[in-house]
Design a protein around this motif. Sequence first.
Motif, PDB file in Angstrom:
ATOM      1  N   LEU A  15     -17.359  -8.398 -27.915  1.00 19.39           N
ATOM      2  CA  LEU A  15     -16.085  -8.836 -27.344  1.00 19.39           C
ATOM      3  C   LEU A  15     -15.931  -8.261 -25.941  1.00 19.39           C
ATOM      4  O   LEU A  15     -16.296  -7.115 -25.690  1.00 19.39           O
ATOM      5  N   ASN A  16     -15.380  -9.046 -25.038  1.00 21.69           N
ATOM      6  CA  ASN A  16     -15.165  -8.593 -23.668  1.00 21.69           C
ATOM      7  C   ASN A  16     -13.684  -8.397 -23.391  1.00 21.69           C
ATOM      8  O   ASN A  16     -12.832  -8.960 -24.073  1.00 21.69           O
ATOM      9  N   CYS A  17     -13.403  -7.614 -22.375  1.00 20.85           N
ATOM     10  CA  CYS A  17     -12.053  -7.295 -21.931  1.00 20.85           C
ATOM     11  C   CYS A  17     -11.230  -8.583 -21.830  1.00 20.85           C
ATOM     12  O   CYS A  17     -11.739  -9.578 -21.303  1.00 20.85           O
ATOM     13  N   PRO A  18     -10.013  -8.608 -22.361  1.00 20.76           N
ATOM     14  CA  PRO A  18      -9.240  -7.508 -22.935  1.00 20.76           C
ATOM     15  C   PRO A  18      -9.284  -7.445 -24.457  1.00 20.76           C
ATOM     16  O   PRO A  18      -8.531  -6.698 -25.067  1.00 20.76           O
ATOM     17  N   LEU A  19     -10.159  -8.218 -25.106  1.00 23.08           N
ATOM     18  CA  LEU A  19     -10.136  -8.311 -26.573  1.00 23.08           C
ATOM     19  C   LEU A  19     -10.329  -6.984 -27.300  1.00 23.08           C
ATOM     20  O   LEU A  19      -9.623  -6.725 -28.284  1.00 23.08           O
ATOM     21  N   PRO A  20     -11.256  -6.094 -26.898  1.00 23.19           N
ATOM     22  CA  PRO A  20     -11.375  -4.831 -27.643  1.00 23.19           C
ATOM     23  C   PRO A  20     -10.066  -4.039 -27.696  1.00 23.19           C
ATOM     24  O   PRO A  20      -9.684  -3.535 -28.753  1.00 23.19           O
ATOM     25  N   VAL A  21      -9.354  -3.968 -26.574  1.00 22.75           N
ATOM     26  CA  VAL A  21      -8.085  -3.230 -26.553  1.00 22.75           C
ATOM     27  C   VAL A  21      -7.025  -3.954 -27.383  1.00 22.75           C
ATOM     28  O   VAL A  21      -6.301  -3.322 -28.157  1.00 22.75           O
ATOM     29  N   LEU A  22      -6.936  -5.259 -27.253  1.00 24.85           N
ATOM     30  CA  LEU A  22      -5.921  -6.005 -28.008  1.00 24.85           C
ATOM     31  C   LEU A  22      -6.134  -5.881 -29.509  1.00 24.85           C
ATOM     32  O   LEU A  22      -5.185  -5.675 -30.280  1.00 24.85           O
ATOM     33  N   LYS A  23      -7.384  -5.992 -29.946  1.00 22.54           N
ATOM     34  CA  LYS A  23      -7.683  -5.875 -31.378  1.00 22.54           C
ATOM     35  C   LYS A  23      -7.481  -4.445 -31.871  1.00 22.54           C
ATOM     36  O   LYS A  23      -6.981  -4.223 -32.981  1.00 22.54           O
ATOM     37  N   ALA A  24      -7.864  -3.459 -31.052  1.00 25.52           N
ATOM     38  CA  ALA A  24      -7.651  -2.050 -31.422  1.00 25.52           C
ATOM     39  C   ALA A  24      -6.158  -1.760 -31.554  1.00 25.52           C
ATOM     40  O   ALA A  24      -5.732  -1.072 -32.489  1.00 25.52           O
ATOM     41  N   LYS A  25      -5.374  -2.279 -30.634  1.00 24.76           N
ATOM     42  CA  LYS A  25      -3.922  -2.068 -30.669  1.00 24.76           C
ATOM     43  C   LYS A  25      -3.329  -2.599 -31.971  1.00 24.76           C
ATOM     44  O   LYS A  25      -2.541  -1.916 -32.629  1.00 24.76           O
ATOM     45  N   LYS A  26      -3.728  -3.802 -32.356  1.00 22.99           N
ATOM     46  CA  LYS A  26      -3.212  -4.413 -33.586  1.00 22.99           C
ATOM     47  C   LYS A  26      -3.647  -3.615 -34.814  1.00 22.99           C
ATOM     48  O   LYS A  26      -2.851  -3.360 -35.716  1.00 22.99           O
ATOM     49  N   ARG A  27      -4.913  -3.223 -34.851  1.00 20.56           N
ATOM     50  CA  ARG A  27      -5.435  -2.466 -35.999  1.00 20.56           C
ATOM     51  C   ARG A  27      -4.739  -1.111 -36.121  1.00 20.56           C
ATOM     52  O   ARG A  27      -4.328  -0.708 -37.209  1.00 20.56           O
ATOM     53  N   LEU A  28      -4.583  -0.397 -34.996  1.00 16.99           N
ATOM     54  CA  LEU A  28      -3.939   0.921 -35.020  1.00 16.99           C
ATOM     55  C   LEU A  28      -2.464   0.816 -35.402  1.00 16.99           C
ATOM     56  O   LEU A  28      -1.931   1.714 -36.049  1.00 16.99           O
ATOM     57  N   ALA A  29      -1.817  -0.272 -35.022  1.00 19.85           N
ATOM     58  CA  ALA A  29      -0.398  -0.452 -35.350  1.00 19.85           C
ATOM     59  C   ALA A  29      -0.165  -0.471 -36.853  1.00 19.85           C
ATOM     60  O   ALA A  29       0.896  -0.070 -37.329  1.00 19.85           O
ATOM     61  N   GLY A  30      -1.166  -0.904 -37.617  1.00 21.62           N
ATOM     62  CA  GLY A  30      -1.037  -0.968 -39.064  1.00 21.62           C
ATOM     63  C   GLY A  30      -1.474   0.296 -39.789  1.00 21.62           C
ATOM     64  O   GLY A  30      -1.473   0.332 -41.015  1.00 21.62           O
ATOM     65  N   MET A  31      -1.832   1.333 -39.020  1.00 24.60           N
ATOM     66  CA  MET A  31      -2.322   2.578 -39.622  1.00 24.60           C
ATOM     67  C   MET A  31      -1.236   3.652 -39.564  1.00 24.60           C
ATOM     68  O   MET A  31      -0.284   3.553 -38.791  1.00 24.60           O
ATOM     69  N   GLN A  32      -1.389   4.676 -40.388  1.00 23.25           N
ATOM     70  CA  GLN A  32      -0.460   5.799 -40.409  1.00 23.25           C
ATOM     71  C   GLN A  32      -0.733   6.730 -39.240  1.00 23.25           C
ATOM     72  O   GLN A  32      -1.891   6.936 -38.865  1.00 23.25           O
ATOM     73  N   PRO A  33       0.320   7.334 -38.631  1.00 22.57           N
ATOM     74  CA  PRO A  33       0.096   8.336 -37.594  1.00 22.57           C
ATOM     75  C   PRO A  33      -0.831   9.440 -38.112  1.00 22.57           C
ATOM     76  O   PRO A  33      -0.720   9.866 -39.263  1.00 22.57           O
ATOM     77  N   GLY A  34      -1.761   9.863 -37.274  1.00 18.19           N
ATOM     78  CA  GLY A  34      -2.731  10.887 -37.656  1.00 18.19           C
ATOM     79  C   GLY A  34      -4.022  10.317 -38.218  1.00 18.19           C
ATOM     80  O   GLY A  34      -5.021  11.021 -38.322  1.00 18.19           O
ATOM     81  N   SER A  35      -4.013   9.014 -38.572  1.00 16.44           N
ATOM     82  CA  SER A  35      -5.233   8.374 -39.054  1.00 16.44           C
ATOM     83  C   SER A  35      -6.202   8.222 -37.889  1.00 16.44           C
ATOM     84  O   SER A  35      -5.793   8.074 -36.737  1.00 16.44           O
ATOM     85  N   ARG A  36      -7.493   8.218 -38.201  1.00 19.84           N
ATOM     86  CA  ARG A  36      -8.511   8.074 -37.167  1.00 19.84           C
ATOM     87  C   ARG A  36      -9.331   6.819 -37.380  1.00 19.84           C
ATOM     88  O   ARG A  36      -9.535   6.381 -38.508  1.00 19.84           O
TER      89      ARG A  36
END
Length: 82
Positions: A15-36
Amino acid sequence: MHDLKQAAVYDLKGLNCPLPVLKAKKRLAGMQPGSRLWLETTDPLAVIDIPAFCADSGHQLIEIAAMPDGHRFLVERGEQRP
């Protein structure tokens, strides 16, 4: 201390810019704070984009590792922002 083996891997290779950041943002939004989460990318701009995204979003960039075809980024989910 977190066990690094518990961090999921999110394959963003090809994936090329900006897709990696957009997908990471969505995935992290569904995770608990402190998750890695490991982000694996092949986009050369990711070494600029992912750290900037983490700084802007309140996530902590724990580690950056070079891979033969790209980079891996270990991101810790920040606190929820209002």
